[in-house]
Design a protein around this motif. Structure first.
Motif, PDB file in Angstrom:
ATOM      1  N   ALA A 284       0.753  -0.816  -0.402  1.00 18.34           N
ATOM      2  CA  ALA A 284      -0.699   0.278   0.298  1.00 18.34           C
ATOM      3  C   ALA A 284       0.362   1.271  -0.023  1.00 18.34           C
ATOM      4  N   ASN A 285       2.468   1.265   0.597  1.00 24.23           N
ATOM      5  CA  ASN A 285       3.154   2.480   0.536  1.00 24.23           C
ATOM      6  C   ASN A 285       3.999   2.633  -0.376  1.00 24.23           C
ATOM      7  N   VAL A 286       4.045   1.440  -1.069  1.00 27.46           N
ATOM      8  CA  VAL A 286       5.551   1.041  -2.066  1.00 27.46           C
ATOM      9  C   VAL A 286       5.227  -0.139  -2.988  1.00 27.46           C
ATOM     10  N   THR A 287       5.792   0.007  -3.956  1.00 28.49           N
ATOM     11  CA  THR A 287       5.243  -0.330  -5.197  1.00 28.49           C
ATOM     12  C   THR A 287       7.082  -1.434  -5.659  1.00 28.49           C
ATOM     13  N   LEU A 288       7.361  -2.174  -6.653  1.00 25.77           N
ATOM     14  CA  LEU A 288       8.434  -2.758  -6.835  1.00 25.77           C
ATOM     15  C   LEU A 288       9.432  -1.261  -7.966  1.00 25.77           C
ATOM     16  N   GLY A 289       8.611  -0.111  -8.272  1.00 27.02           N
ATOM     17  CA  GLY A 289       9.423   0.065  -8.522  1.00 27.02           C
ATOM     18  C   GLY A 289       9.945   1.500  -8.091  1.00 27.02           C
ATOM     19  N   ASP A 290       8.726   1.804  -7.203  1.00 20.56           N
ATOM     20  CA  ASP A 290       9.204   2.857  -6.080  1.00 20.56           C
ATOM     21  C   ASP A 290      10.703   2.259  -5.045  1.00 20.56           C
ATOM     22  N   TRP A 291      10.792   1.162  -4.994  1.00 17.55           N
ATOM     23  CA  TRP A 291      11.606   0.185  -4.294  1.00 17.55           C
ATOM     24  C   TRP A 291      13.018   0.185  -5.114  1.00 17.55           C
ATOM     25  N   LEU A 292      12.816  -0.187  -6.018  1.00 18.35           N
ATOM     26  CA  LEU A 292      14.205   0.109  -7.975  1.00 18.35           C
ATOM     27  C   LEU A 292      14.677   1.818  -7.801  1.00 18.35           C
ATOM     28  N   VAL A 293      13.635   2.698  -7.746  1.00 16.04           N
ATOM     29  CA  VAL A 293      14.523   4.395  -7.757  1.00 16.04           C
ATOM     30  C   VAL A 293      15.130   4.452  -6.342  1.00 16.04           C
ATOM     31  N   ALA A 294      14.495   3.590  -5.655  1.00 23.09           N
ATOM     32  CA  ALA A 294      15.158   4.254  -4.305  1.00 23.09           C
ATOM     33  C   ALA A 294      16.434   3.420  -3.823  1.00 23.09           C
ATOM     34  N   HIS A 295      16.652   1.959  -4.610  1.00 22.71           N
ATOM     35  CA  HIS A 295      17.866   1.249  -3.864  1.00 22.71           C
ATOM     36  C   HIS A 295      18.275   0.847  -5.221  1.00 22.71           C
ATOM     37  N   ALA A 296      18.007   0.522  -5.802  1.00 17.17           N
ATOM     38  CA  ALA A 296      19.292   0.839  -7.340  1.00 17.17           C
ATOM     39  C   ALA A 296      19.840   1.543  -8.089  1.00 17.17           C
ATOM     40  N   GLN A 297      20.609   1.737  -8.207  1.00 20.49           N
ATOM     41  CA  GLN A 297      21.647   1.957  -9.402  1.00 20.49           C
ATOM     42  C   GLN A 297      21.389   2.519 -10.465  1.00 20.49           C
ATOM     43  N   ALA A 298      21.211   3.890 -11.219  1.00 20.41           N
ATOM     44  CA  ALA A 298      21.263   4.078 -12.740  1.00 20.41           C
ATOM     45  C   ALA A 298      22.148   3.383 -13.169  1.00 20.41           C
ATOM     46  N   GLY A 299      21.448   2.906 -14.619  1.00 19.10           N
ATOM     47  CA  GLY A 299      22.043   1.700 -15.499  1.00 19.10           C
ATOM     48  C   GLY A 299      21.745   0.523 -15.444  1.00 19.10           C
ATOM     49  N   GLN A 300      21.646   0.124 -14.118  1.00 17.98           N
ATOM     50  CA  GLN A 300      21.577  -1.851 -13.501  1.00 17.98           C
ATOM     51  C   GLN A 300      20.307  -2.597 -14.748  1.00 17.98           C
ATOM     52  N   MET A 301      20.799  -3.077 -14.674  1.00 18.66           N
ATOM     53  CA  MET A 301      20.433  -4.237 -15.651  1.00 18.66           C
ATOM     54  C   MET A 301      19.222  -5.811 -14.001  1.00 18.66           C
ATOM     55  N   ILE A 302      17.992  -5.251 -13.792  1.00 19.69           N
ATOM     56  CA  ILE A 302      17.415  -5.874 -13.532  1.00 19.69           C
ATOM     57  C   ILE A 302      16.566  -7.570 -13.835  1.00 19.69           C
ATOM     58  N   GLY A 303      16.417  -8.638 -13.961  1.00 21.83           N
ATOM     59  CA  GLY A 303      16.286  -9.674 -14.722  1.00 21.83           C
ATOM     60  C   GLY A 303      14.420 -10.040 -14.374  1.00 21.83           C
ATOM     61  N   PHE A 304      13.797 -10.585 -14.745  1.00 24.26           N
ATOM     62  CA  PHE A 304      12.210 -10.888 -14.053  1.00 24.26           C
ATOM     63  C   PHE A 304      11.896 -12.659 -15.395  1.00 24.26           C
ATOM     64  N   ASP A 305      11.221 -12.947 -14.520  1.00 25.98           N
ATOM     65  CA  ASP A 305      10.548 -14.224 -14.950  1.00 25.98           C
ATOM     66  C   ASP A 305       9.214 -13.717 -16.540  1.00 25.98           C
ATOM     67  N   PRO A 306       9.366 -13.866 -17.679  1.00 25.87           N
ATOM     68  CA  PRO A 306       8.470 -13.217 -18.333  1.00 25.87           C
ATOM     69  C   PRO A 306       6.513 -14.030 -17.842  1.00 25.87           C
ATOM     70  N   LYS A 307       7.029 -15.137 -17.596  1.00 28.34           N
ATOM     71  CA  LYS A 307       6.119 -15.936 -17.619  1.00 28.34           C
ATOM     72  C   LYS A 307       4.823 -15.369 -16.535  1.00 28.34           C
ATOM     73  N   LEU A 308       5.842 -14.258 -15.392  1.00 26.77           N
ATOM     74  CA  LEU A 308       5.387 -13.952 -14.091  1.00 26.77           C
ATOM     75  C   LEU A 308       4.922 -12.359 -14.282  1.00 26.77           C
ATOM     76  N   HIS A 309       5.033 -12.460 -15.497  1.00 23.65           N
ATOM     77  CA  HIS A 309       3.979 -10.671 -15.287  1.00 23.65           C
ATOM     78  C   HIS A 309       3.761 -10.795 -16.261  1.00 23.65           C
ATOM     79  N   THR A 310       3.000  -9.419 -15.969  1.00 23.58           N
ATOM     80  CA  THR A 310       1.849  -8.977 -17.222  1.00 23.58           C
ATOM     81  C   THR A 310       2.307  -8.166 -17.980  1.00 23.58           C
ATOM     82  N   LYS A 311       2.153  -7.702 -19.374  1.00 24.81           N
ATOM     83  CA  LYS A 311       2.534  -6.744 -19.962  1.00 24.81           C
ATOM     84  C   LYS A 311       2.499  -5.196 -19.827  1.00 24.81           C
ATOM     85  N   LYS A 312       1.063  -4.474 -18.391  1.00 25.24           N
ATOM     86  CA  LYS A 312       0.966  -4.188 -18.212  1.00 25.24           C
ATOM     87  C   LYS A 312       2.239  -4.428 -16.685  1.00 25.24           C
ATOM     88  N   GLN A 313       1.614  -5.198 -16.518  1.00 22.95           N
ATOM     89  CA  GLN A 313       2.520  -4.471 -15.011  1.00 22.95           C
ATOM     90  C   GLN A 313       4.255  -3.828 -15.223  1.00 22.95           C
TER      91      GLN A 313
END
Length: 145
Positions: free
Chosen positions: A89-118
């Motif tokens: 309710a307070n933090v999204t995945l994107g919020d957390w990445l913006v706060a903790h990841a560094q510019a230009g980093q590469m984050i992997g994801f399993d495309p079978k587990l996410h919708t296009k909209k997500q």
């Protein structure tokens, strides 16, 4: 294998794949909330067994999140010294990445587990930092598990 050792093994695999992090949702390839045991990747990694959640693991930090139904459960099941515990309710995945990841980093994801909209929403959130979201051929949790 302890949760700490699972994180260490996952971070070694991230390094081998030239990735800086990975997103682990609580779902399967059918978008289910209630999962068969072989799809309980979030529970396997974090110890959290609620039906809603996600995690992000970076080389030097990790986060697990859920909704308000599981506030007490997640605190009881997840080691707070290994994972930041967040409320969806307070933090999204994107919020957390913006706060903790560094510019230009590469984050992997399993495309079978996410919708296009997500993924479009997440890409929009992290685009200012030029964080790249990389679809993986094989789920990294499966590879470690």
């Amino acid at each position: 294998m302890s949760v700490q050792n699972k994180l260490i093994a996952l971070c070694h695999l991230l390094s081998e794949k030239n990735l800086d992090g990975v997103i682990i949702p609580h779902t399967d390839e059918f978008g289910s909330e209630y999962l068969p045991p072989n799809a309980e990747r979030l529970a396997w990694l974090t110890g959290f067994t609620g039906s809603s959640g996600a995690a992000i693991v970076l080389a030097d930090t990790a986060m697990v999140m859920t909704d308000g139904r599981y506030t007490i459960q997640i605190q009881n099941q997840v080691d707070g010294s290994l994972f930041d515990i967040c409320d969806m309710a307070n933090v999204t995945l994107g919020d957390w990445l913006v706060a903790h990841a560094q510019a230009g980093q590469m984050i992997g994801f399993d495309p079978k587990l996410h919708t296009k909209k997500q993924m479009d929403t997440l890409r929009d959130k992290v685009s200012a930092l030029n964080i790249q979201l990389i679809p993986l051929e094989r789920n990294l949790i499966d590879a470690v598990w």
